[in-house]
Design a protein around this motif. Structure first.
Motif, PDB file in Angstrom:
ATOM      1  N   PHE A   1       1.102  -5.592   2.750  1.00 20.97           N
ATOM      2  CA  PHE A   1       2.427  -6.097   2.402  1.00 20.97           C
ATOM      3  C   PHE A   1       2.354  -6.776   1.034  1.00 20.97           C
ATOM      4  O   PHE A   1       1.334  -7.401   0.692  1.00 20.97           O
ATOM      5  CB  PHE A   1       2.913  -7.126   3.421  1.00 20.97           C
ATOM      6  N   ASN A   2       3.432  -6.666   0.265  1.00 25.51           N
ATOM      7  CA  ASN A   2       3.464  -7.385  -1.007  1.00 25.51           C
ATOM      8  C   ASN A   2       4.052  -8.785  -0.816  1.00 25.51           C
ATOM      9  O   ASN A   2       4.493  -9.147   0.282  1.00 25.51           O
ATOM     10  CB  ASN A   2       4.227  -6.587  -2.077  1.00 25.51           C
ATOM     11  N   LYS A   3       4.063  -9.540  -1.883  1.00 26.80           N
ATOM     12  CA  LYS A   3       4.499 -10.940  -1.796  1.00 26.80           C
ATOM     13  C   LYS A   3       5.942 -11.066  -1.329  1.00 26.80           C
ATOM     14  O   LYS A   3       6.268 -11.913  -0.481  1.00 26.80           O
ATOM     15  CB  LYS A   3       4.325 -11.598  -3.162  1.00 26.80           C
TER      16      LYS A   3
ATOM     17  N   GLN B   1      -6.444  -9.306  -7.036  1.00 28.69           N
ATOM     18  CA  GLN B   1      -5.361  -9.870  -6.228  1.00 28.69           C
ATOM     19  C   GLN B   1      -5.210 -11.387  -6.390  1.00 28.69           C
ATOM     20  O   GLN B   1      -4.746 -12.074  -5.473  1.00 28.69           O
ATOM     21  CB  GLN B   1      -5.572  -9.552  -4.734  1.00 28.69           C
ATOM     22  N   ARG B   2      -5.531 -11.896  -7.560  1.00 28.46           N
ATOM     23  CA  ARG B   2      -5.497 -13.348  -7.763  1.00 28.46           C
ATOM     24  C   ARG B   2      -4.133 -13.946  -7.439  1.00 28.46           C
ATOM     25  O   ARG B   2      -4.027 -14.958  -6.731  1.00 28.46           O
ATOM     26  CB  ARG B   2      -5.902 -13.675  -9.214  1.00 28.46           C
ATOM     27  N   ARG B   3      -3.065 -13.334  -7.914  1.00 28.76           N
ATOM     28  CA  ARG B   3      -1.734 -13.920  -7.695  1.00 28.76           C
ATOM     29  C   ARG B   3      -1.337 -13.886  -6.225  1.00 28.76           C
ATOM     30  O   ARG B   3      -0.760 -14.849  -5.708  1.00 28.76           O
ATOM     31  CB  ARG B   3      -0.696 -13.194  -8.549  1.00 28.76           C
ATOM     32  N   LEU B   4      -1.661 -12.796  -5.548  1.00 27.19           N
ATOM     33  CA  LEU B   4      -1.326 -12.710  -4.129  1.00 27.19           C
ATOM     34  C   LEU B   4      -2.150 -13.707  -3.323  1.00 27.19           C
ATOM     35  O   LEU B   4      -1.636 -14.358  -2.410  1.00 27.19           O
ATOM     36  CB  LEU B   4      -1.554 -11.289  -3.616  1.00 27.19           C
ATOM     37  N   ILE B   5      -3.427 -13.850  -3.664  1.00 25.27           N
ATOM     38  CA  ILE B   5      -4.287 -14.812  -2.966  1.00 25.27           C
ATOM     39  C   ILE B   5      -3.758 -16.228  -3.161  1.00 25.27           C
ATOM     40  O   ILE B   5      -3.672 -17.021  -2.211  1.00 25.27           O
ATOM     41  CB  ILE B   5      -5.739 -14.689  -3.447  1.00 25.27           C
ATOM     42  N   ASP B   6      -3.407 -16.570  -4.392  1.00 27.28           N
ATOM     43  CA  ASP B   6      -2.882 -17.910  -4.657  1.00 27.28           C
ATOM     44  C   ASP B   6      -1.580 -18.150  -3.887  1.00 27.28           C
ATOM     45  O   ASP B   6      -1.358 -19.236  -3.346  1.00 27.28           O
ATOM     46  CB  ASP B   6      -2.643 -18.097  -6.160  1.00 27.28           C
ATOM     47  N   TYR B   7      -0.721 -17.140  -3.844  1.00 28.62           N
ATOM     48  CA  TYR B   7       0.522 -17.272  -3.091  1.00 28.62           C
ATOM     49  C   TYR B   7       0.224 -17.502  -1.612  1.00 28.62           C
ATOM     50  O   TYR B   7       0.811 -18.405  -0.983  1.00 28.62           O
ATOM     51  CB  TYR B   7       1.382 -16.021  -3.262  1.00 28.62           C
ATOM     52  N   CYS B   8      -0.665 -16.689  -1.040  1.00 29.81           N
ATOM     53  CA  CYS B   8      -0.980 -16.828   0.382  1.00 29.81           C
ATOM     54  C   CYS B   8      -1.567 -18.203   0.687  1.00 29.81           C
ATOM     55  O   CYS B   8      -1.210 -18.834   1.695  1.00 29.81           O
ATOM     56  CB  CYS B   8      -1.938 -15.719   0.820  1.00 29.81           C
ATOM     57  N   LYS B   9      -2.437 -18.677  -0.168  1.00 28.89           N
ATOM     58  CA  LYS B   9      -3.014 -20.008   0.039  1.00 28.89           C
ATOM     59  C   LYS B   9      -1.919 -21.075   0.026  1.00 28.89           C
ATOM     60  O   LYS B   9      -1.963 -22.034   0.807  1.00 28.89           O
ATOM     61  CB  LYS B   9      -4.066 -20.303  -1.027  1.00 28.89           C
TER      62      LYS B   9
ATOM     63  N   HIS C   1      10.259   0.862   2.134  1.00 33.55           N
ATOM     64  CA  HIS C   1       9.395  -0.311   2.274  1.00 33.55           C
ATOM     65  C   HIS C   1       8.012  -0.096   1.660  1.00 33.55           C
ATOM     66  O   HIS C   1       7.083  -0.863   1.940  1.00 33.55           O
ATOM     67  CB  HIS C   1       9.246  -0.683   3.754  1.00 33.55           C
ATOM     68  N   TYR C   2       7.872   0.913   0.808  1.00 34.55           N
ATOM     69  CA  TYR C   2       6.606   1.131   0.093  1.00 34.55           C
ATOM     70  C   TYR C   2       6.245  -0.146  -0.668  1.00 34.55           C
ATOM     71  O   TYR C   2       7.067  -0.673  -1.425  1.00 34.55           O
ATOM     72  CB  TYR C   2       6.759   2.308  -0.857  1.00 34.55           C
TER      73      TYR C   2
ATOM     74  N   ALA D   1       6.088  -3.282  -6.243  1.00 39.58           N
ATOM     75  CA  ALA D   1       6.177  -4.691  -6.658  1.00 39.58           C
ATOM     76  C   ALA D   1       4.974  -5.058  -7.530  1.00 39.58           C
ATOM     77  O   ALA D   1       3.911  -4.420  -7.463  1.00 39.58           O
ATOM     78  CB  ALA D   1       6.239  -5.594  -5.450  1.00 39.58           C
ATOM     79  N   GLU D   2       5.134  -6.122  -8.304  1.00 40.89           N
ATOM     80  CA  GLU D   2       4.060  -6.554  -9.201  1.00 40.89           C
ATOM     81  C   GLU D   2       2.827  -6.980  -8.398  1.00 40.89           C
ATOM     82  O   GLU D   2       1.703  -6.712  -8.795  1.00 40.89           O
ATOM     83  CB  GLU D   2       4.570  -7.703 -10.072  1.00 40.89           C
TER      84      GLU D   2
END
Length: 343
Positions: free
Chosen positions: A191-193, A220-228, A336-337, A341-342
């Motif tokens: 899933f994306n952000k 995946q730095r931005r996604l990891i930071d968002y999830c955290k 829903h692909y 997304a970025e």
């Protein structure tokens, strides 16, 4: 977004400090746990079972449990959950582990996204695995495929057939599975952000885990930071660059042969695979390397007796090129692909 291959097919995050924990466990090779937002502990090194043949995966899982793995990552679509279950049963019966010692993940496939299909699909996985609950249940992909047909539905021209089920409906059904005790924690994969944001906003339970492709070429730095920031734990798949992928082209980059990774491995007297896995652990990311070879299974578990330097981390971070190995471009017209997304 760069495509590196043609594809065929919180609570608060609380991680035991790697440095002190690993020094205390050099001989036992135990690995740290992540504390999920549900309060459950998830071992940060697990055995992946994707592409593991049914005839091989039983021995692989038995070897993994024997050498200390307590986290097994599965999915209905892998087609090998009964054989994984056979290995789990063997290791419980011989006294190596108890069920409560293990952390077992399974995933809901795309042809079971409608509310009335979710729980029966989970129960199929439970039966296959020979357990009463899974520790983590994930929506495998946000895209729904045509239901009540084959696992990979296509029309006579080879076009993929989709359903119009919104993944929010699917998520709410998975929340009910959790409420009934069939899974202890729930989450999503691929899933994306923005899609994760929708689940948090429209659902009742914040995902405990997000599983995504993650390696130095796609860090995946931005996604990891968002999830955290949301108390969500991240699991990396393809952390070794999926070297066994049958669709790889000769010109595709080979992560474990990258000169920077090889040099760091030589410096620490470790394998490139061990460096890649250690890199994720030091970022607070769970890894699930896949192998059916006993020596590699054991080697992949030996990642807790060394530390990467800041320079090592910086050199590995410099490899990020937004390069995705599993892109699923043939279903990019699905509403829903996730990879338009970025991040």
């Amino acid at each position: 977004m760069k495509i590196c291959a043609r594809v065929l097919t919180r609570g608060r995050l609380n991680i035991a400090p790697l440095s002190s924990g690993c020094r205390r466990a050099r001989m036992s090779q135990s690995v740290p746990n992540a504390t999920l937002n549900t309060g459950y502990l998830m071992p940060m090194v697990g055995l992946g079972t994707w592409q593991s043949k049914p005839g091989e995966v039983t021995e692989a899982v038995k070897a993994a449990i024997s050498c200390g793995y307590r986290h097994i990552d599965c999915a209905l679509v892998y087609g090998n959950e009964p054989e994984v279950g056979e290995a789990i049963k063997t290791k419980i019966n011989d006294g190596t582990v108890k069920r409560e010692d293990l952390f077992i993940t399974s995933k809901l496939w795309n042809t079971f996204h409608s509310k009335e299909l979710v729980m029966p699909s989970l129960k199929t996985s439970l039966k296959n695995l020979g357990v009463d609950y899974v520790d983590l249940y994930l929506i495998h992909w946000p895209m729904g495929y045509k239901e009540n047909t084959v696992i990979f539905p296509k029309d006579e021209d080879g076009n993929w057939l989709f359903s119009d089920v919104d993944f929010i409906e699917t998520w709410k059904a998975i929340e009910e599975c959790k409420a009934q005790g069939l899974c202890r924690s729930i989450g999503v994969s691929n899933f994306n952000k923005d899609q994760i944001e929708r689940i948090i906003k429209e659902g009742s339970v914040v995902p405990a885990v997000v599983q995504v492709e993650c390696h130095p070429y796609l860090n995946q730095r931005r996604l990891i930071d968002y999830c955290k920031s949301k108390g969500i734990t991240v699991t990396a798949y393809s952390s070794l660059g999926t070297p066994a992928r049958v669709w790889a082209k000769p010109e595709d980059p080979r992560l474990m042969e990258d000169p920077k990774i090889v040099a760091i491995a030589e410096k620490h007297a470790k394998t490139p695979a061990q460096v890649l896995l250690r890199y994720q652990l030091e970022r607070g990311v769970i890894v699930i390397p896949k192998s059916v070879t006993k020596s590699r299974i054991e080697s992949n578990f030996q990642v807790c007796d060394f530390e990467l330097t800041k320079e090592d981390i910086s050199n590995i971070d410099s490899l990020d090129s937004n390069c995705r190995f599993l892109h699923l471009t043939w279903v990019e017209n699905h509403p829903h692909y996730p990879f338009h997304a970025e991040f």
